[in-house]
Motif scaffolding. Structure first.
Motif, PDB file in Angstrom:
ATOM      1  N   VAL A  72       1.010  -1.095   0.099  1.00 30.83           N
ATOM      2  CA  VAL A  72      -0.420   0.250  -0.256  1.00 30.83           C
ATOM      3  C   VAL A  72       1.212   1.450   0.081  1.00 30.83           C
ATOM      4  CG1 VAL A  72      -1.989  -1.014   1.207  1.00 30.83           C
ATOM      5  CG2 VAL A  72      -0.318   0.086   2.787  1.00 30.83           C
ATOM      6  N   GLY A  73       0.558   1.948  -0.468  1.00 32.14           N
ATOM      7  CA  GLY A  73       1.159   3.657  -0.227  1.00 32.14           C
ATOM      8  C   GLY A  73       0.921   4.450   0.612  1.00 32.14           C
ATOM      9  N   SER A  74       2.353   5.498   0.944  1.00 28.57           N
ATOM     10  CA  SER A  74       2.150   6.308   2.516  1.00 28.57           C
ATOM     11  C   SER A  74       0.970   6.911   2.994  1.00 28.57           C
ATOM     12  CB  SER A  74       3.230   7.007   2.616  1.00 28.57           C
ATOM     13  OG  SER A  74       2.707   7.959   1.165  1.00 28.57           O
ATOM     14  N   ALA A  75      -0.239   6.720   2.042  1.00 27.75           N
ATOM     15  CA  ALA A  75      -1.492   8.110   2.127  1.00 27.75           C
ATOM     16  C   ALA A  75      -2.588   6.906   2.416  1.00 27.75           C
ATOM     17  CB  ALA A  75      -1.668   8.613   0.958  1.00 27.75           C
ATOM     18  N   VAL A  76      -2.465   5.289   2.222  1.00 30.41           N
ATOM     19  CA  VAL A  76      -3.726   4.270   1.822  1.00 30.41           C
ATOM     20  C   VAL A  76      -3.808   4.295   3.363  1.00 30.41           C
ATOM     21  CG1 VAL A  76      -4.269   2.437   1.474  1.00 30.41           C
ATOM     22  CG2 VAL A  76      -3.138   3.682   0.099  1.00 30.41           C
ATOM     23  N   LYS A  77      -5.811   4.752   3.833  1.00 33.25           N
ATOM     24  CA  LYS A  77      -5.927   4.397   4.926  1.00 33.25           C
ATOM     25  C   LYS A  77      -6.044   3.795   5.216  1.00 33.25           C
ATOM     26  CE  LYS A  77      -7.003   9.464   5.623  1.00 33.25           C
ATOM     27  NZ  LYS A  77      -7.319  10.149   3.990  1.00 33.25           N
ATOM     28  N   ASN A  78      -7.376   2.651   4.401  1.00 36.81           N
ATOM     29  CA  ASN A  78      -8.002   1.293   4.724  1.00 36.81           C
ATOM     30  C   ASN A  78      -7.856  -0.107   4.862  1.00 36.81           C
ATOM     31  OD1 ASN A  78     -10.191   3.525   5.663  1.00 36.81           O
ATOM     32  ND2 ASN A  78     -10.529   4.123   3.324  1.00 36.81           N
ATOM     33  N   PHE A  79      -6.944  -0.052   4.115  1.00 39.61           N
ATOM     34  CA  PHE A  79      -6.355  -1.431   3.638  1.00 39.61           C
ATOM     35  C   PHE A  79      -4.567  -2.139   4.448  1.00 39.61           C
ATOM     36  CE2 PHE A  79      -9.291  -0.033   0.404  1.00 39.61           C
ATOM     37  CZ  PHE A  79     -10.286  -0.889   0.360  1.00 39.61           C
ATOM     38  N   GLU A 138      -6.938   3.885  -4.208  1.00 37.28           N
ATOM     39  CA  GLU A 138      -7.539   3.257  -2.330  1.00 37.28           C
ATOM     40  C   GLU A 138      -9.043   3.852  -2.725  1.00 37.28           C
ATOM     41  OE1 GLU A 138      -7.534   4.176   2.194  1.00 37.28           O
ATOM     42  OE2 GLU A 138      -6.833   5.119   0.861  1.00 37.28           O
ATOM     43  N   SER A 139      -9.744   4.651  -3.850  1.00 39.84           N
ATOM     44  CA  SER A 139     -10.647   4.875  -3.772  1.00 39.84           C
ATOM     45  C   SER A 139     -11.262   4.499  -4.379  1.00 39.84           C
ATOM     46  CB  SER A 139     -11.441   6.421  -3.590  1.00 39.84           C
ATOM     47  OG  SER A 139     -10.170   6.664  -4.926  1.00 39.84           O
ATOM     48  N   PHE A 140     -10.964   3.006  -5.147  1.00 35.05           N
ATOM     49  CA  PHE A 140     -11.661   2.829  -5.941  1.00 35.05           C
ATOM     50  C   PHE A 140     -11.419   0.948  -5.480  1.00 35.05           C
ATOM     51  CE2 PHE A 140     -12.201   6.444  -8.284  1.00 35.05           C
ATOM     52  CZ  PHE A 140     -13.511   6.519  -9.034  1.00 35.05           C
ATOM     53  N   VAL A 141     -10.954   0.781  -4.819  1.00 29.92           N
ATOM     54  CA  VAL A 141     -10.954  -0.272  -4.459  1.00 29.92           C
ATOM     55  C   VAL A 141     -12.265  -1.118  -3.717  1.00 29.92           C
ATOM     56  CG1 VAL A 141      -9.269  -2.198  -3.273  1.00 29.92           C
ATOM     57  CG2 VAL A 141      -8.493  -0.463  -4.303  1.00 29.92           C
ATOM     58  N   LEU A 142     -12.292  -1.713  -3.132  1.00 35.72           N
ATOM     59  CA  LEU A 142     -13.616  -2.714  -2.149  1.00 35.72           C
ATOM     60  C   LEU A 142     -13.298  -3.645  -1.017  1.00 35.72           C
ATOM     61  CD1 LEU A 142     -16.199  -0.906  -3.624  1.00 35.72           C
ATOM     62  CD2 LEU A 142     -14.716  -2.183  -4.983  1.00 35.72           C
ATOM     63  N   LYS A 143     -13.833  -3.388  -0.068  1.00 38.01           N
ATOM     64  CA  LYS A 143     -13.220  -4.261   1.134  1.00 38.01           C
ATOM     65  C   LYS A 143     -15.048  -5.657   0.973  1.00 38.01           C
ATOM     66  CE  LYS A 143     -11.982  -1.507   4.431  1.00 38.01           C
ATOM     67  NZ  LYS A 143     -10.823  -1.858   4.572  1.00 38.01           N
ATOM     68  N   ILE A 144     -13.495  -6.470   1.280  1.00 37.42           N
ATOM     69  CA  ILE A 144     -14.292  -8.109   1.214  1.00 37.42           C
ATOM     70  C   ILE A 144     -14.580  -8.586   2.973  1.00 37.42           C
ATOM     71  CG2 ILE A 144     -14.420 -10.744   0.943  1.00 37.42           C
ATOM     72  CD1 ILE A 144     -12.995  -8.871  -2.300  1.00 37.42           C
ATOM     73  N   SER A 145     -16.324  -8.627   3.214  1.00 36.94           N
ATOM     74  CA  SER A 145     -16.420  -9.384   4.621  1.00 36.94           C
ATOM     75  C   SER A 145     -16.805 -10.839   4.664  1.00 36.94           C
ATOM     76  CB  SER A 145     -17.482  -8.356   5.199  1.00 36.94           C
ATOM     77  OG  SER A 145     -18.153  -7.735   4.678  1.00 36.94           O
ATOM     78  N   HIS A 146     -16.881 -11.308   3.057  1.00 37.38           N
ATOM     79  CA  HIS A 146     -17.678 -12.689   3.227  1.00 37.38           C
ATOM     80  C   HIS A 146     -16.204 -13.775   3.692  1.00 37.38           C
ATOM     81  CE1 HIS A 146     -20.148 -11.224   0.408  1.00 37.38           C
ATOM     82  NE2 HIS A 146     -20.931 -12.479   0.385  1.00 37.38           N
ATOM     83  N   ASP A 147     -16.353 -14.610   4.430  1.00 39.79           N
ATOM     84  CA  ASP A 147     -15.664 -15.782   4.613  1.00 39.79           C
ATOM     85  C   ASP A 147     -14.794 -16.157   3.768  1.00 39.79           C
ATOM     86  OD1 ASP A 147     -15.900 -18.349   6.884  1.00 39.79           O
ATOM     87  OD2 ASP A 147     -14.499 -18.369   5.642  1.00 39.79           O
ATOM     88  N   GLU A 148     -12.944 -16.119   3.931  1.00 41.93           N
ATOM     89  CA  GLU A 148     -12.142 -16.364   2.939  1.00 41.93           C
ATOM     90  C   GLU A 148     -12.294 -17.787   1.962  1.00 41.93           C
ATOM     91  OE1 GLU A 148      -8.033 -15.508   3.554  1.00 41.93           O
ATOM     92  OE2 GLU A 148      -7.389 -16.076   2.378  1.00 41.93           O
ATOM     93  N   LYS A 149     -12.819 -18.342   2.374  1.00 45.09           N
ATOM     94  CA  LYS A 149     -13.056 -19.879   1.753  1.00 45.09           C
ATOM     95  C   LYS A 149     -13.878 -19.652   0.741  1.00 45.09           C
ATOM     96  CE  LYS A 149     -17.212 -21.920   4.462  1.00 45.09           C
ATOM     97  NZ  LYS A 149     -17.873 -20.934   4.244  1.00 45.09           N
ATOM     98  N   ASP A 150     -14.409 -18.653   0.240  1.00 47.08           N
ATOM     99  CA  ASP A 150     -15.685 -18.021  -0.568  1.00 47.08           C
ATOM    100  C   ASP A 150     -15.149 -17.202  -1.342  1.00 47.08           C
ATOM    101  OD1 ASP A 150     -17.585 -19.651   0.719  1.00 47.08           O
ATOM    102  OD2 ASP A 150     -18.524 -18.435   2.493  1.00 47.08           O
TER     103      ASP A 150
END
Ligand code: NAP
Ligand code: ZN
Length: 349
Positions: A72-79, A138-150
């Protein structure tokens, strides 16, 4: 620069083949993602074969991307390194027009940058998810909260999921509404699942008798064979909303007839040939509306992913190796997939 193996179409008529691309090094706001899985959308095929007459070659399709954050770059907040992350159909937009300000970047008045083949309005080509790595703001990257197996089954949500969720939300589908989904392909099967989870009464319209049982398992309350005019007649003036996902030109009137007064049919399928024009009387006598809808904004895509995680919704998939892609395209054209191919990117060697 980061070198990445990929699969590309180099012209409209040759099969996709191995190809090497470079990605930019992650800037301060960028996330570098190791791609683990990529879904195969019908739009990939339309683009690889230049069916929309706007393909820039070489073309690396793929906009249903999931993977793991590598840097991640130095200013990335959410990943953080190691997080799961997703990328859908867009990697940038102007950020200041009316639509961007309202979080509807897909309608960016200056033209969003597609994950592949973008910007189609000029500038450099972009390369999609049939590759090992992608670098995205970062503003076009989505968070994934599903289980990793899926994870593989989550990939298609990044396009098929949001393209159906967004119009179902916009036209306020929910309890007490009778909703028709036309076509049980990648988009259609997610439309059935999501409309059902939203509490609507769902009828699937399909040309394939073989899909009746499946459609019910996926959440359809009723199934109508759209080539059977007697079956279709039962639904005349019955539906509040129709989501039409068909990838080929066809007669829209047979579906417009099924809408109640003030009902809407929204087209998301994007055939290369135009549909025959709808009959005006079909619209004016019942104040029916014919509309269109394009994917969904980033904020809404995150909302959709969270909705699907909460309701335990993923795509029904067939996982394939990268070198199977040309066969997969032929099978997709025959509707011979239940219901989305997803490439296991570990097979891109
Ligand atoms: P798909 O998996 O190939 O599914 C399309 C379905 O349409 C088929 O499974 C089939 O369902 C039905 N169909 C196909 N040919 C037909 C014909 N000649 N007559 C009637 N029905 C037919 O494709 P997809 O990935 O879901 O994509 C569907 C379309 O949406 C494509 O054109 C794609 O480019 C477009 N798309 C648009 C957006 C957007 O933002 N608007 C986003 C993504 C994709 P049955 O067997 O059940 O009849
Ligand atoms: Zn797509």
């Amino acid at each position: 620069m980061i070198k990445s193996k990929a699969y590309a179409a180099t012209d409209a008529h040759s099969p996709l083949r191995p190809f090497e691309i470079t990605r930019r090094d992650a800037g301060p706001e960028d996330v570098e993602i190791e791609i683990l899985y990529c879904g195969v959308c019908h739009s990939d095929l339309h683009t690889a074969r230049n069916e929309w007459k706007n393909t820039i070659y070489p073309s690396v399709p793929g906009h249903e991307i999931v993977g793991r954050v590598k840097s991640v770059g130095s200013a990335v907040k959410n990943f953080k390194v190691g997080n799961l992350a997703g990328v859908g159909c867009m990697v940038n937009s102007c950020g200041y027009c009316h639509s961007c300000a309202e979080g509807e970047e897909q309608y960016c008045e200056n033209g969003f940058t597609g994950t592949y083949n973008g910007p189609v309005f000029g500038g450099e080509n972009t390369y999609g998810g049939y590759s090992q790595t992608i670098v995205v703001n970062e503003s076009f990257v989505l968070k994934i909260s599903h289980d990793e197996k899926d994870l593989a089954s989550v990939a298609p949500l990044l396009c098929a999921g949001i393209t159906t969720y967004s119009p179902l939300r916009h036209w306020k589908v929910g309890p007490g509404k009778h909703v028709g989904i036309v076509g049980l392909g990648g988009l259609g099967h997610m439309g059935v699942k999501i409309a059902h989870a939203m509490g609507a009464h769902v009828t699937l319209f399909t040309t394939s008798r073989s899909k009746i049982e499946d459609a019910k398992r996926l959440g359809a309350d009723e199934v109508c064979i759209s080539t059977d005019s007697a079956d279709m007649a039962k639904y005349a003036n019955q539906l509040d909303f129709i989501l039409n996902t068909v990838a080929a030109s066809h007669n829209l009137d047979v579906y417009l007839n099924l809408l109640k007064r003030d009902g809407t049919m929204t087209l998301v399928g994007a055939p290369d040939e135009p549909h025959p024009s709808p009959g005006v009387f079909n619209l004016i006598f019942k104040r029916r509306q014919l509309a269109g809808s394009l994917i969904g904004g980033i904020r809404e895509t995150q909302e959709m992913l969270d909705f699907c995680a909460k309701h335990n919704l993923v795509s029904d998939i067939e996982t394939i190796k990268m070198d199977y892609i040309n066969t997969a395209y032929e099978r997709m054209l025959k509707s011979d997939v239940k219901y989305r191919f997803v490439i296991d990117m570990a097979t891109l060697k």
